[in-house]
Design an enzyme around this catalytic site. Sequence first.
Site, mmCIF file in Angstrom:
data_model
loop_
_atom_site.group_PDB
_atom_site.id
_atom_site.type_symbol
_atom_site.label_atom_id
_atom_site.label_comp_id
_atom_site.label_asym_id
_atom_site.label_seq_id
_atom_site.Cartn_x
_atom_site.Cartn_y
_atom_site.Cartn_z
ATOM 1 C CG HIS A 101 -2.101 -0.894 1.107
ATOM 2 N ND1 HIS A 101 -2.014 -2.246 1.374
ATOM 3 C CD2 HIS A 101 -3.376 -0.663 0.739
ATOM 4 C CE1 HIS A 101 -3.202 -2.804 1.169
ATOM 5 N NE2 HIS A 101 -4.050 -1.867 0.791
ATOM 6 C CE LYS A 132 -3.917 -0.476 4.666
ATOM 7 N NZ LYS A 132 -5.289 0.019 4.839
HETATM 8 N N1 LIG Z 1 -12.673 -0.754 2.314
HETATM 9 C C1 LIG Z 1 -11.986 -0.370 1.230
HETATM 10 O O1 LIG Z 1 -12.248 -0.794 0.087
HETATM 11 C C2 LIG Z 1 -10.881 0.642 1.425
HETATM 12 C C3 LIG Z 1 -10.162 1.139 0.331
HETATM 13 C C4 LIG Z 1 -9.194 2.092 0.556
HETATM 14 C C5 LIG Z 1 -8.956 2.568 1.843
HETATM 15 N N2 LIG Z 1 -9.659 2.041 2.884
HETATM 16 C C6 LIG Z 1 -9.518 2.535 4.256
HETATM 17 O O2 LIG Z 1 -10.229 3.760 4.346
HETATM 18 C C7 LIG Z 1 -9.672 4.566 5.384
HETATM 19 C C8 LIG Z 1 -9.403 5.952 4.846
HETATM 20 O O3 LIG Z 1 -8.356 5.894 3.900
HETATM 21 P P1 LIG Z 1 -7.818 7.211 3.179
HETATM 22 O O4 LIG Z 1 -6.677 6.812 2.326
HETATM 23 O O5 LIG Z 1 -8.959 7.960 2.586
HETATM 24 O O6 LIG Z 1 -7.268 8.032 4.457
HETATM 25 P P2 LIG Z 1 -7.074 9.618 4.600
HETATM 26 O O7 LIG Z 1 -6.063 9.797 5.679
HETATM 27 O O8 LIG Z 1 -6.831 10.236 3.257
HETATM 28 O O9 LIG Z 1 -8.508 10.142 5.096
HETATM 29 C C9 LIG Z 1 -9.006 9.962 6.379
HETATM 30 C C10 LIG Z 1 -9.874 11.175 6.713
HETATM 31 O O10 LIG Z 1 -10.554 10.920 7.954
HETATM 32 C C11 LIG Z 1 -10.634 12.157 8.619
HETATM 33 N N3 LIG Z 1 -10.966 11.966 10.041
HETATM 34 C C12 LIG Z 1 -10.139 11.962 11.125
HETATM 35 N N4 LIG Z 1 -10.866 11.826 12.253
HETATM 36 C C13 LIG Z 1 -12.178 11.751 11.865
HETATM 37 C C14 LIG Z 1 -13.394 11.641 12.586
HETATM 38 N N5 LIG Z 1 -13.428 11.562 13.929
HETATM 39 N N6 LIG Z 1 -14.563 11.596 11.885
HETATM 40 C C15 LIG Z 1 -14.554 11.681 10.522
HETATM 41 N N7 LIG Z 1 -13.418 11.806 9.800
HETATM 42 C C16 LIG Z 1 -12.255 11.832 10.469
HETATM 43 C C17 LIG Z 1 -9.263 12.800 8.379
HETATM 44 O O11 LIG Z 1 -9.310 14.215 8.635
HETATM 45 C C18 LIG Z 1 -9.050 12.468 6.905
HETATM 46 O O12 LIG Z 1 -9.556 13.492 6.057
HETATM 47 C C19 LIG Z 1 -8.433 3.797 5.873
HETATM 48 O O13 LIG Z 1 -8.772 3.062 7.034
HETATM 49 C C20 LIG Z 1 -8.115 2.862 4.724
HETATM 50 O O14 LIG Z 1 -7.442 1.683 5.130
HETATM 51 C C21 LIG Z 1 -10.604 1.097 2.694
#
Ligand SMILES: NC(=O)c1ccc[n+]([C@@H]2O[C@H](COP(=O)([O-])OP(=O)(O)OC[C@H]3O[C@@H](n4cnc5c(N)ncnc54)[C@H](O)[C@@H]3O)[C@@H](O)[C@H]2O)c1
Length: 220
Positions: free
Chosen positions: A130, A134
């Site tokens: 990744h 991450k």
């Molecule tokens: N399920 C899937 O298919 C899939 C695919 C990709 C990523 N993911 C997961 O999704 C998550 C997000 O990934 P990303 O790359 O977008 O991360 P990122 O760091 O770009 O985004 C996370 C966001 O969450 C916000 N945040 C922090 N605290 C929060 C709160 N209390 N309430 C709401 N928002 C809050 C942050 O400010 C940030 O903007 C990770 O856990 C990643 O592993 C899952």
Amino acid sequence: MTKVAVSGAAGRMGATVCEAVEAADGLELTGRADPSLGVALADVLGEAEVVVDFSIPDTALANVKECLAAGVHVVVGTTGFDLAAAKAAAEESTANCFVAPNFAIGAVLMMRFATEASRIMAKAEIIELHHDRKLDAPSGTAARTAELMQGDVPIHSVRLPGLVAHQEVILGDVGQTLTIRHDSTDRTSFMPGVLLAVRRVGTLPSSPVVGLEALLFDDA
Ligand SMILES: NC(=O)c1ccc[n+]([C@@H]2O[C@H](COP(=O)([O-])OP(=O)(O)OC[C@H]3O[C@@H](n4cnc5c(N)ncnc54)[C@H](O)[C@@H]3O)[C@@H](O)[C@H]2O)c1
């Protein structure tokens, strides 16, 4: 129109989900919650029928509980949080919870084929790769794949700039290996799965449901 709010809306995944919801038939984006936008989840819950959470491991469980306590269905893509605790909260709520460690159709197929192959081949290991921002390791996809596969399956995590989300399952047996590999080269790969879950979360036969395969395959 189903009213949808996104939690983690300013993040890489959240922003992509906002765009997908805005472009989708029958869905209306009613809120973008994210501390970096100065909008709390509580601020968007009143108007939403479904919340999609792609936030961070430390806050996902609290967000899920907050949605369920408010009677709002929740689709969770965040990985690395306590799923067992979310299950308990979901069982007590009138609203439904859908969780998937990976919303990409190819990744769901990779997990399915790996599960099947593990019943036949002697040993397997997983390499998940990744992007370097991450927060959790091993990935939710790798942990779920290992859980579905037979035997003890070690996981190796690689974090490098230039990567998005990739996984190889290597199975070994006498004189041969089988490699099953999936690559998400763009976050749009997750959007058809997310939209499917948003459309279906309100009518799940039970809650929580874990894994996109439950919405795709009759035998899952
Ligand atoms: N399920 C899937 O298919 C899939 C695919 C990709 C990523 N993911 C997961 O999704 C998550 C997000 O990934 P990303 O790359 O977008 O991360 P990122 O760091 O770009 O985004 C996370 C966001 O969450 C916000 N945040 C922090 N605290 C929060 C709160 N209390 N309430 C709401 N928002 C809050 C942050 O400010 C940030 O903007 C990770 O856990 C990643 O592993 C899952």
